[in-house]
Design a protein around this motif. Structure first.
Motif, PDB file in Angstrom:
ATOM      1  N   LEU A 118      22.667 -75.429  42.189  1.00 52.43           N
ATOM      2  CA  LEU A 118      23.322 -76.020  43.346  1.00 52.43           C
ATOM      3  C   LEU A 118      22.894 -77.748  43.217  1.00 52.43           C
ATOM      4  O   LEU A 118      23.719 -78.508  43.788  1.00 52.43           O
ATOM      5  N   PHE A 119      21.753 -77.917  42.781  1.00 57.18           N
ATOM      6  CA  PHE A 119      21.445 -79.476  42.775  1.00 57.18           C
ATOM      7  C   PHE A 119      21.990 -80.001  41.771  1.00 57.18           C
ATOM      8  O   PHE A 119      22.752 -81.210  42.153  1.00 57.18           O
TER       9      PHE A 119
ATOM     10  N   LEU B  89      18.987 -62.986  42.189  1.00 54.67           N
ATOM     11  CA  LEU B  89      20.151 -63.468  42.966  1.00 54.67           C
ATOM     12  C   LEU B  89      19.856 -64.904  43.622  1.00 54.67           C
ATOM     13  O   LEU B  89      20.696 -65.848  43.642  1.00 54.67           O
ATOM     14  N   GLN B  90      18.860 -64.918  44.339  1.00 49.79           N
ATOM     15  CA  GLN B  90      18.479 -66.039  45.021  1.00 49.79           C
ATOM     16  C   GLN B  90      18.316 -67.198  44.192  1.00 49.79           C
ATOM     17  O   GLN B  90      18.467 -68.323  44.257  1.00 49.79           O
ATOM     18  N   GLY B  91      17.775 -67.094  42.939  1.00 43.81           N
ATOM     19  CA  GLY B  91      17.431 -67.986  41.842  1.00 43.81           C
ATOM     20  C   GLY B  91      18.648 -68.549  41.432  1.00 43.81           C
ATOM     21  O   GLY B  91      18.340 -69.694  41.090  1.00 43.81           O
ATOM     22  N   VAL B  92      19.817 -67.893  41.448  1.00 44.20           N
ATOM     23  CA  VAL B  92      20.902 -68.724  41.130  1.00 44.20           C
ATOM     24  C   VAL B  92      21.157 -70.017  41.978  1.00 44.20           C
ATOM     25  O   VAL B  92      21.797 -71.062  41.343  1.00 44.20           O
ATOM     26  N   SER B  93      20.740 -70.019  42.895  1.00 43.51           N
ATOM     27  CA  SER B  93      20.802 -71.444  43.824  1.00 43.51           C
ATOM     28  C   SER B  93      20.267 -72.551  43.279  1.00 43.51           C
ATOM     29  O   SER B  93      20.664 -73.812  43.618  1.00 43.51           O
ATOM     30  N   THR B  94      19.285 -72.493  42.131  1.00 50.13           N
ATOM     31  CA  THR B  94      18.822 -73.851  41.484  1.00 50.13           C
ATOM     32  C   THR B  94      20.033 -74.702  41.235  1.00 50.13           C
ATOM     33  O   THR B  94      20.043 -75.914  41.049  1.00 50.13           O
TER      34      THR B  94
ATOM     35  N   VAL C  75      17.939 -74.552  47.542  1.00 52.79           N
ATOM     36  CA  VAL C  75      17.048 -74.695  46.306  1.00 52.79           C
ATOM     37  C   VAL C  75      15.907 -74.441  46.317  1.00 52.79           C
ATOM     38  O   VAL C  75      15.114 -73.667  46.030  1.00 52.79           O
ATOM     39  N   SER C  76      15.012 -75.523  47.213  1.00 53.56           N
ATOM     40  CA  SER C  76      13.692 -75.111  47.178  1.00 53.56           C
ATOM     41  C   SER C  76      13.143 -74.041  48.268  1.00 53.56           C
ATOM     42  O   SER C  76      12.043 -73.619  48.080  1.00 53.56           O
TER      43      SER C  76
END
Length: 479
Positions: free
Chosen positions: A119-120, A112-117, A27-28
């Motif tokens: 995950l938290f 697309l990478q921003g979707v990872s947020t 995420v970070s």
């Protein structure tokens, strides 16, 4: 209703927490990965400062929209399944970023990478389903600390992989792809599944309206300097954002299964905590992008830059605050246990005010940048560690998952506003003669203003923490 599966034999608690912590690292990482190399990318792709800013803004915008959507899907279909889906999208975005050489596709990849947020909050849901109550505080502390670790990994790797004159910044995205792939495999092998409720419908209309309103808000912040702050496009976008935001609220209130349960978040205590989350995200990206930019500016003709290379900026000026944030996470947990989450949040906010005050005054001196950055890093760590605990005191236990998810959205929106606003500030007030061979540089007053705004943000967070301490009710039940 969903069943509560027992912890898998192949997934003991430390291993499960470690894998979910790897998700928090991602995420970070995805949020900060491009911060040290924005200048390199801008030069390589011949992009303007305002356009390059969308490499961070697009990531944060996607995070703001997809985090509540992923939380809803997790409730319906199971957190593990959605966790894997989010990691797959993150991996796809990382591979696209590593292979493209156009700004437009790189912005798509960063979204697309921003979707990872997502995950938290999804990791929090997995922990609630799999861990006994007594193990939750320690596990959540580990997950929160992993956010700081991800910042450190991203900043150092970006500096080392792209700092050499012959290095290619695409290596940074290949690293992100490798970490995402590792997390995807580890999650598939370790994290046990839980059946979703299967109830209700996914609020796709709410997601589209939220995305549209946020885009209309952030676009003029990014391009206002070029368009003119009173021009038709700027005023039209801001008006459209306000109108669509109102439509979104109206739609969410009427839908039986809304993307966001607005009733819960209209409570004064919860609204104050989400304001604090917004300001925390705002301040965090003001530090990341502001410090990275100012230390890489040449001393001449600006008269205040430190002339650092990409690797020097990442390792010398951004890594120490990240390490301070990592070390402060444990202290924040101790103070929260002893004095309460709100007092700990207020103490961290004072550190943030002091740190940004130093950055506003002495950002032209290496010692001042380092000292201010470390103090801000401590404040950010305290914010990440304490806000979930404050929310736990403000909402019923059954709503803590969605509450933390929405708070993550507010942090992402705050970071998006900081990214776009700083891009707009630095695009105006240039130093240099018209027609000169060297490009015009931002006026020093722009950095002073940016860091002062971030200091004010932490001052408001401190007020929210202290003024809300007596007003916070003790929630009961699961309703």
């Amino acid at each position: 209703m969903a069943t509560q599966p027992s912890l898998s034999i192949r997934s003991p608690i430390p291993v499960l927490v470690a894998v979910l912590g790897l998700g928090a690292v991602i995420v970070s990482m995805m949020q900060t990965l491009v911060v040290p190399i924005l200048g390199v990318i801008r030069q390589d792709l011949h992009a303007s400062t305002a356009d390059a800013t969308w490499l961070t803004t697009a990531t944060l915008l996607a995070a703001a929209v997809c985090t509540p959507l992923a939380g809803r899907l997790g409730d319906q279909y199971g957190s593990r399944r959605v966790f894997l889906g989010v990691l797959a999208l993150t991996l796809a975005g990382s591979v696209l970023a590593a292979t493209t050489r156009t700004l437009a596709w790189l912005i798509v990849a960063r979204a697309l990478q921003g979707v990872s947020t997502a995950l938290f909050p999804l990791a929090q849901s997995v922990l609630r389903n799999q861990l006994p109550t007594a193990r939750m505080p320690g596990a959540m502390g580990t997950i929160s600390g992993a956010l700081a670790l991800g910042n450190a990994v991203a900043l150092v790797s970006a500096g080392l992989l792209s700092g050499a004159s012959t290095a290619d910044y695409h290596l940074v995205f290949w690293l992100a792809a490798g970490v995402s792939g590792l997390a995807l495999l580890a999650t598939a092998l370790v994290v046990p599944g839980a059946a979703g409720t299967g109830a209700g419908r996914t609020d796709w209309l709410g997601a589209v309206l939220l995305a549209a309103s946020l885009t209309l808000l952030l676009l003029p912040l990014s391009r206002g300097a070029d368009w003119g702050w009173t021009s038709v496009p700027t005023v039209g976008c801001l008006t459209g954002a306000l109108v669509l935001g109102g439509v979104w609220v109206r739609v969410e209130r009427r839908r039986p299964d809304p993307l966001v349960q607005l009733g819960v978040f209209a409570r004064p205590v919860v609204a104050a905590v989400n304001l604090a989350g917004f300001l925390l995200g705002f301040a965090m990206f003001m530090q990341f992008i502001g410090v990275s930019t100012v230390v890489q500016l040449p001393a001449a003709p600006a008269g205040y830059g430190l002339g650092a290379s990409v690797s020097q900026a990442a390792i010398g000026y951004l890594l120490p605050p990240a390490l301070a944030s990592l070390l402060a996470a444990r202290l924040a947990g101790t103070l929260t246990h002893r004095f309460g989450a709100r007092r700990a949040l207020a103490a961290g906010s004072v550190s943030g005010v002091t740190g940004f005050g130093l950055l506003a005054v002495v950002h032209d001196r290496p010692a001042g940048v380092l000292a201010g950055g470390v103090l801000v890093g401590v404040a950010i760590s305290f914010g990440f560690a304490t806000l979930p605990a404050v929310l736990l005191d403000a909402v019923p236990r059954a709503q803590t998952g969605v509450a933390n998810g929405v708070n993550s959205v507010f942090r992402s929106v705050g970071s998006s506003v900081a990214s776009a606003l700083l891009g707009a500030l630095l695009a105006t007030g240039a130093v240099g003669r018209p027609g000169a061979a060297q490009p015009a540089l931002p006026a020093q007053s722009r950095f002073t203003l940016a860091f002062s705004l971030a200091a004010a943000a932490f001052a408001v967070v401190a007020c929210v923490a202290l003024l809300g301490r007596r007003a916070a009710p003790t929630p009961t039940g699961d309703g």
